[in-house]
Design a protein around this motif. Structure first.
Motif, PDB file in Angstrom:
ATOM      1  N   THR A 241     -39.356   6.389  36.296  1.00 15.74           N
ATOM      2  CA  THR A 241     -38.295   7.406  36.254  1.00 15.74           C
ATOM      3  C   THR A 241     -37.779   7.520  34.830  1.00 15.74           C
ATOM      4  O   THR A 241     -37.927   6.603  34.020  1.00 15.74           O
ATOM      5  CB  THR A 241     -37.106   7.005  37.167  1.00 15.74           C
ATOM      6  N   ILE A 242     -37.219   8.657  34.553  1.00 22.52           N
ATOM      7  CA  ILE A 242     -36.612   8.843  33.224  1.00 22.52           C
ATOM      8  C   ILE A 242     -35.135   9.174  33.410  1.00 22.52           C
ATOM      9  O   ILE A 242     -34.710   9.543  34.503  1.00 22.52           O
ATOM     10  CB  ILE A 242     -37.296   9.985  32.449  1.00 22.52           C
ATOM     11  N   GLN A 243     -34.417   9.000  32.300  1.00 25.09           N
ATOM     12  CA  GLN A 243     -33.004   9.401  32.322  1.00 25.09           C
ATOM     13  C   GLN A 243     -32.942  10.869  31.955  1.00 25.09           C
ATOM     14  O   GLN A 243     -33.393  11.266  30.883  1.00 25.09           O
ATOM     15  CB  GLN A 243     -32.209   8.582  31.296  1.00 25.09           C
TER      16      GLN A 243
ATOM     17  N   SER B 164     -32.549  17.811  24.077  1.00 20.39           N
ATOM     18  CA  SER B 164     -31.289  17.141  24.410  1.00 20.39           C
ATOM     19  C   SER B 164     -31.523  15.867  25.211  1.00 20.39           C
ATOM     20  O   SER B 164     -30.668  14.994  25.252  1.00 20.39           O
ATOM     21  CB  SER B 164     -30.371  18.101  25.197  1.00 20.39           C
ATOM     22  N   LEU B 165     -32.715  15.763  25.811  1.00 22.81           N
ATOM     23  CA  LEU B 165     -33.047  14.538  26.561  1.00 22.81           C
ATOM     24  C   LEU B 165     -33.848  13.544  25.699  1.00 22.81           C
ATOM     25  O   LEU B 165     -34.375  12.557  26.205  1.00 22.81           O
ATOM     26  CB  LEU B 165     -33.851  14.893  27.814  1.00 22.81           C
ATOM     27  N   GLY B 166     -33.988  13.838  24.434  1.00 24.40           N
ATOM     28  CA  GLY B 166     -34.693  12.931  23.516  1.00 24.40           C
ATOM     29  C   GLY B 166     -36.197  13.098  23.570  1.00 24.40           C
ATOM     30  O   GLY B 166     -36.930  12.208  23.104  1.00 24.40           O
ATOM     31  N   GLY B 167     -36.654  14.214  24.136  1.00 22.36           N
ATOM     32  CA  GLY B 167     -38.108  14.414  24.231  1.00 22.36           C
ATOM     33  C   GLY B 167     -38.595  15.488  23.289  1.00 22.36           C
ATOM     34  O   GLY B 167     -37.861  15.939  22.404  1.00 22.36           O
ATOM     35  N   THR B 168     -39.869  15.843  23.464  1.00 22.36           N
ATOM     36  CA  THR B 168     -40.459  16.903  22.638  1.00 22.36           C
ATOM     37  C   THR B 168     -41.193  17.882  23.532  1.00 22.36           C
ATOM     38  O   THR B 168     -41.664  17.525  24.616  1.00 22.36           O
ATOM     39  CB  THR B 168     -41.466  16.339  21.634  1.00 22.36           C
ATOM     40  N   LEU B 169     -41.272  19.123  23.040  1.00 18.88           N
ATOM     41  CA  LEU B 169     -42.052  20.156  23.741  1.00 18.88           C
ATOM     42  C   LEU B 169     -43.010  20.755  22.731  1.00 18.88           C
ATOM     43  O   LEU B 169     -42.591  21.310  21.725  1.00 18.88           O
ATOM     44  CB  LEU B 169     -41.098  21.229  24.301  1.00 18.88           C
TER      45      LEU B 169
ATOM     46  N   LEU C 227     -41.266  12.831  27.412  1.00 12.87           N
ATOM     47  CA  LEU C 227     -39.900  12.337  27.615  1.00 12.87           C
ATOM     48  C   LEU C 227     -39.889  10.814  27.580  1.00 12.87           C
ATOM     49  O   LEU C 227     -40.813  10.172  28.110  1.00 12.87           O
ATOM     50  CB  LEU C 227     -39.382  12.814  28.975  1.00 12.87           C
ATOM     51  N   PRO C 228     -38.887  10.243  26.978  1.00 11.71           N
ATOM     52  CA  PRO C 228     -38.831   8.775  26.961  1.00 11.71           C
ATOM     53  C   PRO C 228     -38.482   8.221  28.344  1.00 11.71           C
ATOM     54  O   PRO C 228     -37.750   8.858  29.083  1.00 11.71           O
ATOM     55  CB  PRO C 228     -37.713   8.482  25.956  1.00 11.71           C
ATOM     56  N   THR C 229     -39.056   7.072  28.651  1.00 12.60           N
ATOM     57  CA  THR C 229     -38.764   6.447  29.946  1.00 12.60           C
ATOM     58  C   THR C 229     -37.369   5.847  29.913  1.00 12.60           C
ATOM     59  O   THR C 229     -36.770   5.695  28.845  1.00 12.60           O
ATOM     60  CB  THR C 229     -39.773   5.328  30.251  1.00 12.60           C
TER      61      THR C 229
ATOM     62  N   PRO D 123     -29.316  10.931  24.554  1.00 11.90           N
ATOM     63  CA  PRO D 123     -29.684  12.346  24.374  1.00 11.90           C
ATOM     64  C   PRO D 123     -28.989  12.904  23.151  1.00 11.90           C
ATOM     65  O   PRO D 123     -27.837  12.624  22.893  1.00 11.90           O
ATOM     66  CB  PRO D 123     -29.152  13.002  25.654  1.00 11.90           C
ATOM     67  N   THR D 124     -29.769  13.653  22.425  1.00  4.75           N
ATOM     68  CA  THR D 124     -29.185  14.262  21.217  1.00  4.75           C
ATOM     69  C   THR D 124     -29.333  15.754  21.297  1.00  4.75           C
ATOM     70  O   THR D 124     -30.401  16.254  21.654  1.00  4.75           O
ATOM     71  CB  THR D 124     -29.901  13.779  19.958  1.00  4.75           C
ATOM     72  N   ALA D 125     -28.286  16.404  20.992  1.00  4.67           N
ATOM     73  CA  ALA D 125     -28.333  17.869  20.970  1.00  4.67           C
ATOM     74  C   ALA D 125     -28.691  18.319  19.580  1.00  4.67           C
ATOM     75  O   ALA D 125     -28.427  17.619  18.621  1.00  4.67           O
ATOM     76  CB  ALA D 125     -26.956  18.417  21.350  1.00  4.67           C
ATOM     77  N   PRO D 126     -29.348  19.486  19.446  1.00  2.00           N
ATOM     78  CA  PRO D 126     -29.621  20.005  18.119  1.00  2.00           C
ATOM     79  C   PRO D 126     -28.314  20.141  17.382  1.00  2.00           C
ATOM     80  O   PRO D 126     -27.335  20.666  17.906  1.00  2.00           O
ATOM     81  CB  PRO D 126     -30.265  21.366  18.391  1.00  2.00           C
ATOM     82  N   GLN D 127     -28.308  19.607  16.161  1.00  2.00           N
ATOM     83  CA  GLN D 127     -27.059  19.590  15.396  1.00  2.00           C
ATOM     84  C   GLN D 127     -26.932  20.885  14.630  1.00  2.00           C
ATOM     85  O   GLN D 127     -27.886  21.405  14.062  1.00  2.00           O
ATOM     86  CB  GLN D 127     -27.107  18.426  14.403  1.00  2.00           C
ATOM     87  N   GLU D 128     -25.738  21.339  14.601  1.00  2.89           N
ATOM     88  CA  GLU D 128     -25.493  22.490  13.746  1.00  2.89           C
ATOM     89  C   GLU D 128     -25.422  22.004  12.310  1.00  2.89           C
ATOM     90  O   GLU D 128     -24.890  20.936  12.039  1.00  2.89           O
ATOM     91  CB  GLU D 128     -24.154  23.144  14.124  1.00  2.89           C
TER      92      GLU D 128
END
Ligand code: ADP
Length: 570
Positions: A441-443, A532-537, A553-555, A562-567
């Motif tokens: 499972t992932i967070q 935002s979930l720390g993954g990549t697309l 996605l990280p396990t 989770p990091t949101a894109p920073q302004e």
């Protein structure tokens, strides 16, 4: 014999010979001098005797003349006696001198009682003179002596003195001759001695040259040649070491020195070779070490280069993400404003539309003549309003991705849910292939992830023309990627994305679909959620062959916050 011994022997012989020669010369010279003195003394004696003899006739003549003149002859006698005594003194002196000289001459035998002889002669002569003068004086007659008387006086003289004087004279002459012979012999000896000295010197010099100097010179020349050879580095010398003299010892020392130098040279060469070998070995080792270091450094550089490339890639990605985030921030602000402005009237519209729909559904409204058309219009209006509401909701998600609530998510369940929803769209376009594996499972946020997968499935369906479902395929893959991440891959065999569009598909509002069909928000919302979930697309696509979207996605265990894109600037 040693050189020292030879020189010593030579010196002893030379000194001995010189001493003998010098002694002989001294003796000969002394003899010569004595003989000369003796000869002079003999000659003086002879001269004295001659003078005495020569004075006889003048004495008789003078007596005769004085008698003739009637003068006294006593004075004449005295005067003549004085002369005779003077001669006697002279003879005595000569005799003394002669005796002195004779004392040193061992082989010379002087006449015995010579002095006595002379005294007797002188006394006899004086007596004859006195007797003669007395006779002349007594026989005064004022006339010269008759010749017979004068001759008689002379015969007396001859008898008493002259004969003895003559015999002494003869003996003296004999002595003189002996002396002269002896003198000649001495001179001959001296000449011989001189010759012997000269010859001896020559012989000694030749002996010196033959027995000492020549061998010494030859040995020294050999030693010098050898020493020069040694000086030039030729240590292969072996001098003939004959005897135990200085030259032999020197030759032995030279041989020993050359041998030691040879040994030292060999040792030095051996050391040099060992050193060269060690240097070569060291150089080889160093070279190998250098090669290894260069190889390691090259590998490190390649790794660093690779990391730099990756960093560059990451930087580019970050840059694009920053740009994207910038745009997203702008869009978010816009969306937030627009959403806020739209939300309230939209809620009125929807609630009113729901009210109208409900009212039109009542029995009382069945009598209305255009009830069905009105109901359809209201339904369409409600669909439109709900669609606007969805868009506003997506805009909100785009502008506030950090508002997601997180929890454990089973991705397979999420994907299956999305597939169920999209099945309507996929049917008739492609076969759906599910390739699921057990994954941790992932967070994350299940509904949002479902929205992402659904969006990808809808896009895949839209990329495939309907009607040839058997020829096309939409494959969904869920896998663990290592122990730290899980991947979800949605691939299709649709139209593919041209390269010029590939970089822009994640931009908000970029769409190639006709108006009303796409908003261009799907992929940008998907990426926002995944980031935002720390993954990549990521996407790979080839025109005419299809596209593949990969979510990583990280396990749960290693999940980062989770990091949101920073302004920019925030
Ligand atoms: P929309 O679907 O509303 O156009 P999206 O952001 O989801 O917006 O997609 C943007 C664009 O990306 C699409 O218009 C389409 O051109 C392209 N696209 C997305 N998914 C695919 C796909 N699977 N195959 C081909 N093109 C795709």
């Amino acid at each position: 014999m040693s050189v020292n011994g030879r020189i010593l022997l030579f010196a002893v012989v030379a000194i001995g010979i010189t001493a003998i020669l010098a002694g002989t010369a001294l003796y000969t010279t002394r003899m010569d001098r004595q003989i000369r003195e003796r000869v002079i003394a003999s000659q003086n004696q002879l001269e004295s005797l001659s003078r005495l003899k020569a004075g006889i006739w003048p004495f008789l003549n003078a007596l005769s003349r004085l008698r003739e003149q009637g003068q006294d002859t006593t004075a004449l006698l005295q005067e003549r006696a004085t002369r005779v005594l003077a001669e006697q003194t002279q003879l005595s002196l000569n005799l003394e001198q002669e005796e002195e000289e004779i004392n040193g001459m061992g082989e010379f035998k002087p006449r015995a009682r010579e002095d006595e002889e002379f005294n007797q002669i002188i006394q006899a002569l004086l007596r004859w003179m006195e007797r003669t003068e007395e006779k002349v004086r007594q026989d005064s007659g004022r006339k010269p002596l008759p010749p017979e008387e004068e001759w008689g006086f002379y015969q007396d003289y001859e008898k008493e003195v002259g004969q003895r004087m003559t015999s002494i004279e003869a003996a003296e002459r004999e002595e003189l001759e002996w002396m002269q012979r002896r003198w000649d012999l001495n001179m001959a000896r001296l000449v011989l001695l001189t010759k012997v000295v000269a010859l001896g010197s020559i012989v000694l010099n030749i002996a010196l040259a033959l027995f000492i100097l020549l061998p010494l010179r030859s040995s020294l020349r050999t030693l010098r040649t050898t020493a020069e050879g040694v000086g030039r580095g030729d240590f292969e010398v072996a001098l003939p070491a004959r005897g135990n003299d200085e030259l032999g010892l020197l030759a032995q020392a030279m041989n020993r020195m050359a041998s030691e130098l040879r040994g030292t040279l060999q040792e030095k060469q051996r050391l040099l070779e060992a050193e060269a070998e060690a240097s070569e070995r060291e150089a080889r080792r160093y070279s190998a070490m250098l090669e290894e270091t260069v190889r390691a450094r090259t590998a490190e550089l390649e790794t660093a280069n690779h990391q730099l490339e990756e960093s560059l890639q990451q930087l580019r990605l970050t840059q694009s993400q920053l740009l994207f985030a910038d745009r997203m921030a702008a869009v978010g602000r816009l969306a937030a404003g627009v959403g806020h402005e739209i939300n309230n009237p939209l809620s009125y519209i929807l609630s009113n539309l729901r009210f109208i729909q409900r009212e039109l559904g009542r029995e009382e409204a069945a009598r209305l003549p255009e009830r069905e058309e009105m109901l359809t219009a209201v339904n369409d209006a409600r669909d439109g309003a709900e669609r606007v509401r969805d868009i506003v909701q997506e805009l909100k998600t785009l502008s506030r991705p950090d508002e997601l609530t997180l929890g454990p998510v089973d991705l397979r369940t999420v994907v299956q849910g999305s597939l169920r929803i999209a099945s309507q769209e996929l049917r008739g376009r492609a076969r759906v292939v599910e390739d699921f594996q057990e994954v941790p499972t992932i967070q994350g946020n299940g509904p949002r992830l479902g929205q992402v997968v659904l969006n990808l499935l809808i896009n895949a369906a839209h990329a495939i023309e309907p009607g040839r479902a058997e020829e096309n395929e939409v494959r969904v893959l869920v896998r663990a990627s290592g122990s730290k991440s899980v991947i979800v891959v949605v691939s299709d065999t649709g139209s593919g994305i041209p390269p010029e569009n590939l970089e822009r598909i994640f931009e908000p509002f970029f769409t190639t679909k006709p108006v009303g069909m796409g908003t261009g928000l799907g992929l940008s919302v998907c990426r926002t959620i995944i980031l935002s979930l720390g993954g990549t697309l990521e996407v790979e696509s080839e025109v005419g062959r299809g596209s593949t979207f990969r979510i990583t996605l990280p396990t749960g265990g290693d999940q980062t916050a989770p990091t949101a894109p920073q302004e920019p600037g925030t």
